[in-house]
Structure formats: structure tokens, C-alpha cells
Design a protein around this motif. Structure first.
Motif, short mmCIF file in Angstrom:
data_model
loop_
_atom_site.label_atom_id
_atom_site.label_comp_id
_atom_site.label_asym_id
_atom_site.label_seq_id
_atom_site.Cartn_x
_atom_site.Cartn_y
_atom_site.Cartn_z
N VAL A 23 44.62 34.37 48.52
CA VAL A 23 44.42 33.62 47.28
C VAL A 23 42.93 33.45 47.01
O VAL A 23 42.44 33.78 45.91
CB VAL A 23 45.11 32.24 47.35
CG1 VAL A 23 44.83 31.42 46.10
CG2 VAL A 23 46.60 32.40 47.59
N LYS A 24 42.21 32.98 48.00
CA LYS A 24 40.78 32.72 47.82
C LYS A 24 40.02 33.99 47.42
O LYS A 24 39.27 34.00 46.45
CB LYS A 24 40.18 32.15 49.11
CG LYS A 24 38.72 31.82 49.00
CD LYS A 24 38.14 31.33 50.30
CE LYS A 24 36.65 31.11 50.14
NZ LYS A 24 35.96 31.10 51.41
N ARG A 25 40.24 35.06 48.14
CA ARG A 25 39.50 36.29 47.87
C ARG A 25 39.96 36.96 46.58
O ARG A 25 39.15 37.49 45.83
CB ARG A 25 39.60 37.24 49.06
CG ARG A 25 38.86 36.72 50.26
CD ARG A 25 39.04 37.61 51.48
NE ARG A 25 38.43 37.03 52.65
CZ ARG A 25 37.20 37.27 53.06
NH1 ARG A 25 36.43 38.09 52.38
NH2 ARG A 25 36.74 36.70 54.14
N GLY A 26 41.26 36.93 46.35
CA GLY A 26 41.78 37.54 45.11
C GLY A 26 41.24 36.86 43.88
O GLY A 26 40.77 37.52 42.94
N VAL A 27 41.28 35.53 43.86
CA VAL A 27 40.78 34.79 42.70
C VAL A 27 39.27 34.96 42.57
O VAL A 27 38.76 35.16 41.47
CB VAL A 27 41.19 33.30 42.79
CG1 VAL A 27 40.51 32.48 41.71
CG2 VAL A 27 42.71 33.16 42.69
N ASP A 32 35.11 37.70 38.38
CA ASP A 32 34.03 38.54 37.89
C ASP A 32 34.53 39.72 37.06
O ASP A 32 33.77 40.62 36.73
CB ASP A 32 33.22 39.05 39.09
CG ASP A 32 31.78 39.34 38.75
OD1 ASP A 32 31.29 38.82 37.73
OD2 ASP A 32 31.14 40.08 39.51
N LYS A 33 35.82 39.72 36.74
CA LYS A 33 36.44 40.83 36.03
C LYS A 33 36.91 40.39 34.65
O LYS A 33 36.83 39.22 34.28
CB LYS A 33 37.64 41.38 36.82
CG LYS A 33 37.33 41.79 38.23
CD LYS A 33 36.41 42.98 38.27
CE LYS A 33 36.14 43.39 39.71
NZ LYS A 33 34.98 44.17 39.87
N LEU A 73 30.01 29.63 44.02
CA LEU A 73 30.55 30.50 42.96
C LEU A 73 29.77 30.33 41.66
O LEU A 73 29.57 31.30 40.93
CB LEU A 73 32.03 30.19 42.71
CG LEU A 73 33.04 30.80 43.64
CD1 LEU A 73 34.44 30.26 43.35
CD2 LEU A 73 33.03 32.31 43.54
N LEU A 74 29.37 29.11 41.38
CA LEU A 74 28.64 28.82 40.13
C LEU A 74 27.33 29.61 40.03
O LEU A 74 26.88 29.91 38.93
CB LEU A 74 28.34 27.33 40.02
CG LEU A 74 29.45 26.48 39.41
CD1 LEU A 74 29.16 25.00 39.61
CD2 LEU A 74 29.63 26.81 37.96
N LEU A 75 26.74 29.90 41.17
CA LEU A 75 25.48 30.65 41.15
C LEU A 75 25.67 32.04 40.56
O LEU A 75 24.80 32.54 39.84
CB LEU A 75 24.91 30.76 42.57
CG LEU A 75 24.52 29.46 43.25
CD1 LEU A 75 24.12 29.72 44.69
CD2 LEU A 75 23.39 28.78 42.48
N ASP A 76 26.80 32.66 40.86
CA ASP A 76 27.07 34.02 40.38
C ASP A 76 27.96 34.06 39.14
O ASP A 76 27.87 35.00 38.35
CB ASP A 76 27.73 34.84 41.48
CG ASP A 76 26.82 35.05 42.68
OD1 ASP A 76 25.61 35.24 42.47
OD2 ASP A 76 27.32 35.00 43.82
N ILE A 77 28.82 33.06 39.01
CA ILE A 77 29.80 33.06 37.92
C ILE A 77 29.77 31.68 37.25
O ILE A 77 30.49 30.77 37.67
CB ILE A 77 31.22 33.38 38.45
CG1 ILE A 77 31.19 34.67 39.27
CG2 ILE A 77 32.22 33.47 37.31
CD1 ILE A 77 32.41 34.88 40.14
N PRO A 78 28.94 31.52 36.23
CA PRO A 78 28.83 30.21 35.57
C PRO A 78 30.15 29.68 35.01
O PRO A 78 30.34 28.47 34.90
CB PRO A 78 27.82 30.45 34.45
CG PRO A 78 27.04 31.64 34.89
CD PRO A 78 28.00 32.49 35.68
N SER A 79 31.06 30.57 34.68
CA SER A 79 32.35 30.14 34.11
C SER A 79 33.40 29.87 35.19
O SER A 79 34.58 29.70 34.88
CB SER A 79 32.87 31.20 33.13
OG SER A 79 33.04 32.44 33.80
N ALA A 80 32.99 29.81 36.44
CA ALA A 80 33.94 29.64 37.56
C ALA A 80 34.83 28.41 37.41
O ALA A 80 36.04 28.52 37.64
CB ALA A 80 33.19 29.62 38.88
#
Length: 109
Positions: A23-27, A32-33, A73-80
Motif C-alpha cells: 500500500v505504502k509503496r504503491g500509493v 507522481d503519475k 513526500l511534500l518535498l517531492d510532491i506538493p499535492s501529496a
């Protein structure tokens, strides 16, 4: 890797305590997709849950782990946060986590 292969690998490994990582890795990867890929991950999780590979506890633990790492996650994906909220809502609507588990995940944050 096909769904059958993933299921076989998870069964072969037999490390149930690490199934939450699916779950963690999949999400995390899906964030980022594009929308289609995110939907495919949601379908994958629902299918693995329906087949008994992932339990509701695994799914809840995976989301708790994602919340624990949200600052990174926020560092790489602001919409996380928004994407994670969407995945949580879908998981509840698809029956992967109960409302009580959803509340526990929210209280964990």
C-alpha cells in the motif's frame, strides 16, 4: 509484473507483517503519475484486498505509514496531502478500510 505474479510473490515471501508496504509503496509511486495510473493502483489494492492478499489492517497500516512520511513526500510532491486524501476516500468507498479504521488513521496524524 502481473497481478498473479505479484500475488504469488507476496504469498511466497509469506511476510504478512510487510504487506502494508504494498500500500505504502504503491500509493507513493502513484502520486507522481497521472490520474489513470493512480486509478490503476487503487484497483490493484482493491483486487488484492478482495483476493485476501491484503487485509484491512494492512491497508490501514500502509496509510498510517504514508501519513508518518508525509513531510518527506511534500518535498517531492506538493499535492501529496490531497492525493493521499483521495486514496483514503477511495479505499473506504471500495471497502478496504472501515469508517472506524479511517477515523483511527486520521487520529494517528
Amino acid at each position: 509484473l502481473s497481478l498473479k505474479e505479484l500475488q504469488a510473490h507476496l504469498h511466497y515471501i509469506g511476510a504478512l507483517q510487510f504487506h502494508y508496504q504494498v500500500v505504502k509503496r504503491g500509493v507513493t509511486l502513484a502520486m507522481d503519475k497521472a490520474g489513470r495510473e493512480r486509478e490503476m493502483v487503487a484497483v490493484l489494492l482493491a483486487t488484492l484486498h478482495a483476493r485476501g492478499v491484503l487485509t484491512s489492517a494492512h491497508v490501514a497500516e500502509g496509510f498510517r505509514a504514508l501519513l508518518d512520511g508525509l513531510d518527506d513526500l511534500l518535498l517531492d510532491i506538493p499535492s501529496a496531502p490531497a492525493l493521499l486524501s483521495h486514496f483514503l476516500a477511495d479505499s473506504h468507498l471500495d471497502g478496504l478500510v472501515s469508517l472506524a479504521q479511517l477515523n483511527q488513521i486520521g487520529a494517528h496524524a
